[in-house]
Motif scaffolding. Structure first.
Motif, mmCIF file in Angstrom:
data_model
loop_
_atom_site.group_PDB
_atom_site.id
_atom_site.type_symbol
_atom_site.label_atom_id
_atom_site.label_comp_id
_atom_site.label_asym_id
_atom_site.label_seq_id
_atom_site.Cartn_x
_atom_site.Cartn_y
_atom_site.Cartn_z
ATOM 1 N N ASP A 138 4.230 -1.403 1.339
ATOM 2 C CA ASP A 138 3.055 -0.891 2.053
ATOM 3 C C ASP A 138 2.839 -1.648 3.354
ATOM 4 O O ASP A 138 2.510 -1.050 4.382
ATOM 5 C CB ASP A 138 1.791 -1.028 1.193
ATOM 6 N N LEU A 193 -3.435 7.909 7.211
ATOM 7 C CA LEU A 193 -2.551 6.819 6.777
ATOM 8 C C LEU A 193 -2.965 5.502 7.423
ATOM 9 O O LEU A 193 -2.947 4.440 6.788
ATOM 10 C CB LEU A 193 -1.103 7.154 7.114
ATOM 11 N N PHE A 217 4.369 5.417 1.449
ATOM 12 C CA PHE A 217 3.240 5.981 0.701
ATOM 13 C C PHE A 217 3.742 6.690 -0.556
ATOM 14 O O PHE A 217 3.181 6.523 -1.654
ATOM 15 C CB PHE A 217 2.462 6.945 1.590
ATOM 16 N N VAL A 238 -2.452 11.871 -0.015
ATOM 17 C CA VAL A 238 -2.986 11.081 1.106
ATOM 18 C C VAL A 238 -4.494 11.277 1.194
ATOM 19 O O VAL A 238 -5.254 10.316 1.352
ATOM 20 C CB VAL A 238 -2.308 11.468 2.435
#
Length: 264
Positions: A138, A193, A217, A238
């Protein structure tokens, strides 16, 4: 929590309070090899803890010190994540040392049980928001893939570690977004994001950087869809994670544009 001690020389003083937890896999042939590397001053890498396959825990660096595990990384607009985080290495070969058939080595049950107990202890000692419990992939999506798409994030979330977003209503049909696409949908995806925490410019163009972030992701949230393309399911997820982050942290910080919106 009982932990063996294997002091590493690879640490220094923190510059910030602890407000993150970063999970890694070792990506080496064995835990012994990983431990030797993290205790080698020439390697200049370390972590606060290492969790072995059989559930043993080894502490290498005191929690009040800055271990060297995150490297060049960013989350929610913050850099120098080593100063802000507790780093845990989980013994697993991952993508670097797959099984003979090419699949990723599993995380044994006793290892994850021990990891959960360790993480719960860390969270009890430090004010770490759920949206700042992260994978190495991440915070460094252009260069890292650990702890991998085979890591059982849902099991940690069920134990109160990290985000546990609730899926919302089905989304309206949309074309899959992929490299080269431009426009408002791409911009909305990039803003979302970025608000979640990823370092990404909201250019409105689905470029190579966007693809890598989407892949990171998916590795965390949709491990069966590791394409780098934002299909309908990815866009929905998302949206769900974005909603969970904003509910957990309040309105997006200055690190994210005020025009951030849920991808539609």
């Amino acid at each position: 929590m009982d932990a063996d001690q294997a002091p590493s020389p690879n640490f220094n003083d923190r510059k910030h309070p602890v407000d993150m937890l970063v999970l890694h896999y070792t990506g080496m042939e064995s835990g012994d090899a990983a431990l030797a590397r993290m205790c080698d001053p020439a390697a200049e890498v370390s972590a606060h803890y290492m969790v072995w396959e059989d559930g043993r825990i080894t502490q290498l660096v005191a929690e009040d010190k800055r271990a060297w595990h995150a490297g060049v990384s960013s989350w929610q607009g913050d850099d120098d994540l080593n100063s802000r985080s507790i780093g845990i290495e989980i013994v697993n070969g991952g993508h670097d040392v797959p099984l003979p058939d090419g699949t990723l080595p599993p995380y044994p049950d006793q290892q994850i049980t021990a990891l959960i107990a360790l993480c719960q202890g860390v969270l009890a000692r430090h004010a770490i928001p759920a949206d700042r419990v992260v994978a190495h992939s991440d915070i460094a999506p252009t260069r890292k893939t650990d702890p991998g798409e085979h890591f059982p994030w849902a099991r940690l979330a069920a134990a109160g570690i990290g985000l546990s977003p609730v899926s919302g209503d089905a989304m309206a049909a949309t074309d899959e977004l992929s490299t080269g696409h431009t426009g408002a949908q791409v911009s909305a995806l990039q803003h979302a994001l970025k608000a979640i925490g990823y370092r990404l410019e909201a250019s409105g163009t689905y470029d190579a950087a966007t693809r890598l972030v989407v892949c990171a992701f998916q590795r965390r949230w949709l491990p069966d869809r590791l394409t780098g393309n934002a299909d309908r399911n990815t866009l929905a997820r998302v949206r769900d994670v974005y909603a969970a982050v904003t509910a957990s942290s309040g309105p997006p910080s200055s690190a994210s544009s005020s025009s951030a919106s849920r991808p539609s």
